[in-house]
Design an enzyme around this catalytic site. Structure first.
Site, short mmCIF file in Angstrom:
data_model
loop_
_atom_site.label_atom_id
_atom_site.label_comp_id
_atom_site.label_asym_id
_atom_site.label_seq_id
_atom_site.Cartn_x
_atom_site.Cartn_y
_atom_site.Cartn_z
N GLN A 263 31.81 43.80 28.35
CA GLN A 263 30.72 44.65 27.88
C GLN A 263 29.41 44.23 28.55
O GLN A 263 28.62 45.06 28.97
CB GLN A 263 30.61 44.51 26.35
N GLU A 331 29.53 49.77 18.40
CA GLU A 331 30.20 50.80 19.18
C GLU A 331 31.69 50.42 19.35
O GLU A 331 32.57 51.23 19.13
CB GLU A 331 29.51 50.89 20.55
N HIS A 332 31.92 49.18 19.74
CA HIS A 332 33.30 48.68 19.88
C HIS A 332 33.48 47.46 18.98
O HIS A 332 32.69 46.53 19.07
CB HIS A 332 33.58 48.20 21.31
N ASP A 365 38.52 51.69 27.23
CA ASP A 365 37.54 52.26 28.15
C ASP A 365 38.20 53.18 29.18
O ASP A 365 37.60 54.13 29.65
CB ASP A 365 36.81 51.14 28.91
N HIS A 424 18.39 92.66 -1.70
CA HIS A 424 19.62 91.88 -1.81
C HIS A 424 20.37 92.31 -3.08
O HIS A 424 21.58 92.55 -3.06
CB HIS A 424 19.33 90.38 -1.94
N1 HSO Z 1 32.38 50.66 27.93
C1 HSO Z 1 31.73 51.89 28.34
C2 HSO Z 1 32.60 52.83 29.08
C3 HSO Z 1 33.11 52.37 30.39
N2 HSO Z 1 33.62 51.18 30.65
C4 HSO Z 1 33.19 53.08 31.55
C5 HSO Z 1 34.05 51.16 31.89
N3 HSO Z 1 33.77 52.29 32.44
C6 HSO Z 1 31.26 52.64 27.12
O1 HSO Z 1 30.74 51.86 26.18
ZN ZN Z 2 33.18 49.44 29.51
#
Ligand code: HSO
Ligand code: ZN
Length: 443
Positions: A263, A331-332, A365, A424
């Site tokens: 990330q 998010e993750h 991903d 109405h």
């Molecule tokens: N982790 C990203 C998406 C992505 N990772 C694209 C690799 N390529 C979205 O949070």
């Molecule tokens: Zn990613």
């Protein structure tokens, strides 16, 4: 390489304030950017292709004379695909298929039901006619994001998908075009920035007007999307990517280190956090990171990201870890623990939940199937991954039987009169059936 990453403990005083400061993300948009974007949007709206050509030539250092030069045909996309290695094409195709199959399950059918008096009520689901997908051109040109944005639109049955991608100095990205071809994009224009968003929102002689614009972009793109919202629909405005790993200390620390890097390598603002009840494990992961970062090609980005926004959080137990995960609403979220299914029941807020030691975010991903466009910056509290439902809309269906209309009118009439809306009330009252019993007596 020594890494200076924050360490917190839930037991320490002021922990919550520290956590809040760690998570804070300021998405304030710059006044200068706002002004510049407003000008671009106005120009494109007024002067169409002429303005799009001007801005494209200026910002992307190109020498376009006619707007037709901006389009890339399906044939050219197919050519680009031929220039990509067989191995990569096979992976794009496999990923596209899996993402397609997953999203097939999200399709929502139209439905209706009939009431006893014959009145029928329902909901009709319709795909959007035309959608624009923005694909960034610079350092964040991800072919995987082309698949993730286009496949749900395809599955929803969107009539036409238009992709825009800037090509600074006229350099096209073959892998992005190959992904567009495989995903089934109909038309591609090599434009970007606020000018591309405005062209899609208002249409020009060359670029068709769309109904919704999706896809990530830089601050100019995000500001333009906010500005045209209303004239067209938009998806979420994404913040920097985040991962929260909860680990019981029993996963290989190298695996956890690399999951956090995966990330962090996205950009300097990305956020990677590890939560664990095992204090010694924090030191193990840190040692792995300091060793593994040496060989990372994106070492500089990873280091800045981890030192600015990364953190290790020591908790009392896994119950407390889950509580914090709900506060972060990441998010993750990786649950690198035993019995992840059981623990996942406690999670209420997360864009995507990666369960078990063998489910790194990277697989999601690219190719597991679920979408990688996910709510960031805590917005998982109220929003969801990009999906088929973002490309479908709903119309209500109402079909009253004579008896149903009569009964409903008796409810509606007093409500209408209560709102002093006489037309109405009368419109409803006209539908009231004559009293059958009374007429029978008369006869
Ligand atoms: N982790 C990203 C998406 C992505 N990772 C694209 C690799 N390529 C979205 O949070
Ligand atoms: Zn990613």
């Amino acid at each position: 390489m020594k890494l200076n990453i924050r360490e917190f403990s839930t037991g320490s005083e002021g922990f919550l304030a520290e956590l809040e400061a760690l998570l804070a993300w300021d998405s304030v948009s710059d006044v200068a950017v706002q002004e510049s974007v407003a000008n671009i949007v106005t120009q494109v709206r007024k002067r169409g292709d002429e303005a799009v050509i001007e801005f494209t030539n200026r910002f992307d250092r190109r020498e376009i004379k006619s707007a037709t030069e901006l389009e890339i045909s399906r044939e050219e996309m197919a050519q680009a695909k031929l220039r990509v290695s067989d191995e990569l094409v096979a992976s794009l195709e496999a990923a596209a298929q899996r993402v397609h199959d997953y999203h097939e399950r999200q399709k929502q059918p139209s439905w209706q039901y009939q009431e006893a008096d014959g009145t029928v009520l329902g909901q009709k689901v319709t795909p959007l006619d035309r959608v624009g997908v923005y694909v960034p051109g610079g350092k964040a040109a991800y072919p995987s994001s082309v698949l993730m944005n286009v496949m749900p639109a395809k599955v929803a049955g969107v009539g036409e998908i238009i992709m825009v991608v800037p090509t600074p100095d006229g350099v096209v990205n073959d892998i992005v075009l190959a992904a567009a071809y495989i995903a089934g994009v109909d038309r591609v224009f090599t434009i970007g920035g606020a000018q591309a968003v405005a062209a899609l929102a208002y249409g020009t002689d060359t670029v068709p007007k769309v109904d919704k614009i999706v896809g990530p972009g830089n601050i100019f793109v995000a500001t333009a999307k906010r500005m045209v919202f209303g004239a067209v629909g938009i998806d979420m405005i994404a913040g920097p990517s985040e991962i929260l790993v909860v680990c019981d200390g029993k996963t290989d620390p190298d695996w956890i280190a690399m999951d956090l890097f995966s990330q962090a390598e996205h950009d300097e603002d990305a956020q990677s956090i590890l939560i664990t009840p095992d204090k010694a494990f924090i030191q193990d992961v840190k040692a792995s990171m300091e060793r593994l970062i040496e060989a990372q090609s994106r070492q500089a980005i990873i280091k800045v990201s981890l030192e600015n926004r990364g953190a290790f959080i020591h908790v009392k137990d896994l119950d407390e870890a889950m509580e914090i995960a709900n506060v972060v609403a990441a998010e993750h979220l990786e649950l690198s623990i035993d019995e992840p299914e059981k623990w996942s029941e406690k999670i209420r807020h997360a864009g995507a939940i990666f369960m078990g030691r063998h489910t790194p975010e990277a697989l999601g991903d690219y190719c597991a199937g679920p979408n990688h466009v996910l709510p960031t910056s805590g917005t998982a509290r109220f929003s969801s991954p990009l999906g088929v439902y973002d490309f479908q809309k709903r119309s209500s269906l109402i079909n009253c039987s004579p008896q149903g209309a009569s009964d409903l009118a008796k409810i509606a009439s007093p409500l209408a009169r209560g709102e002093s809306l006489e037309a109405h009330a009368m419109s409803a009252e006209y539908r009231i059936l004559a009293d059958v019993d009374a007429s029978a007596v008369k006869a």
